[in-house]
Design an enzyme around this catalytic site. Structure first.
Site, PDB file in Angstrom:
ATOM      1  N   GLU A   1       0.807  -1.215   0.000  1.00 32.33           N
ATOM      2  CA  GLU A   1       0.000   0.000   0.000  1.00 32.33           C
ATOM      3  C   GLU A   1       0.843   1.271   0.000  1.00 32.33           C
ATOM      4  O   GLU A   1       0.541   2.223  -0.696  1.00 32.33           O
ATOM      5  CB  GLU A   1      -0.867  -0.034   1.272  1.00 32.33           C
ATOM      6  CG  GLU A   1      -2.049   0.885   1.243  1.00 32.33           C
ATOM      7  CD  GLU A   1      -2.936   0.577   2.439  1.00 32.33           C
ATOM      8  OE1 GLU A   1      -3.529  -0.518   2.446  1.00 32.33           O
ATOM      9  OE2 GLU A   1      -3.000   1.403   3.356  1.00 32.33           O
ATOM     10  N   ASP A   2       1.882   1.283   0.821  1.00 33.21           N
ATOM     11  CA  ASP A   2       2.493   2.561   1.194  1.00 33.21           C
ATOM     12  C   ASP A   2       3.850   2.860   0.594  1.00 33.21           C
ATOM     13  O   ASP A   2       4.397   3.915   0.842  1.00 33.21           O
ATOM     14  CB  ASP A   2       2.661   2.620   2.725  1.00 33.21           C
ATOM     15  CG  ASP A   2       1.332   2.832   3.422  1.00 33.21           C
ATOM     16  OD1 ASP A   2       0.403   3.267   2.728  1.00 33.21           O
ATOM     17  OD2 ASP A   2       1.232   2.563   4.614  1.00 33.21           O
TER      18      ASP A   2
END
Ligand code: NDP
Ligand code: ZN
Length: 183
Positions: free
Chosen positions: A65-66
């Site tokens: 995700e990040d």
């Protein structure tokens, strides 16, 4: 055949590389890697969970995700890398706790509530630990500029998600409830 400890250390190293240039949202902009390590502590030391796939997935839970910066790569390539290095089970747990960044924020929040019941048991454990760690952070090292209302909203949403997966692990859920009570 690598040992469990060896695989766990490799996952810690992998997460450290991927989050190398990221910071949390607290005033001091703490190193992001503190957060996956908090999940590991909650799951293993505090809740007594020994399943290595769960512990590895906790370390890797935010890497799809990040990740950004020089280590950014196509999401599909990152999936393949996780599958190759840590196996299908770990990948399935990490994917189950990865938000679809293509959705607007409010929809992403609702999607977590809607999907939580249908994810694998190990992924539920990672999810409860993630919410517990974030509530502790909001209580102790909150994101800069968050109003009391925004904190309250986050606490309520986290509880909504965890309520969907209750019955997964009593000890872990008690830790979440404790963090929720800090508000
Ligand atoms: P964000 O999703 O933007 O931020 C929370 C996330 O940030 C956590 O889930 C955590 O994710 C990560 N994080 C990084 N540092 C910290 C830290 N120190 N403490 C806790 N978490 C940290 O915020 P919201 O959950 O509020 O989501 C936005 C929603 O809020 C939207 O629905 C929007 O409409 C609404 N909103 C409300 C406002 C208000 O004032 N009430 C203002 C603006 C938006 P991870 O575990 O992945 O790192
Ligand atoms: Zn997280």
């Amino acid at each position: 055949m690598p040992t469990d400890t060896n695989k766990l250390v490799r996952a810690l190293h992998y997460a450290t590389e991927q989050h190398r240039n990221q910071r949390r949202k607290d005033e001091a902009a703490s190193p992001y890697i503190n957060h996956p390590i908090s999940l590991l502590h909650i799951l293993n030391v505090e809740a007594g969970i020994e399943d290595n796939n769960v512990l590895i997935a906790a370390l890797l839970h935010d890497v799809i995700e990040d990740c950004s910066g020089p280590h950014q790569m196509h999401i599909q390539l990152r999936r393949e890398e996780i599958r190759e290095q840590f196996g299908d089970t770990v990948l399935s747990f990490v994917e189950a706790v990865t938000d679809d960044k293509g959705l607007p924020k409010a929809e992403r929040k609702q999607a977590q509530v809607d999907h939580a019941a249908h994810i694998p048991h190990g992924a539920k454990l990672v999810k409860i630990a993630d919410k517990t760690a974030n509530l502790r952070d909001i209580a102790n090292y909150p994101p800069a500029n968050w109003s009391p209302e925004r904190k309250t909203e986050y606490f309520a949403w986290a509880k909504q998600v965890v309520d969907v997966v209750r019955g997964s692990h009593a000890g872990l859920e008690a830790l979440f409830d404790q963090a929720h009570g800090q508000q």
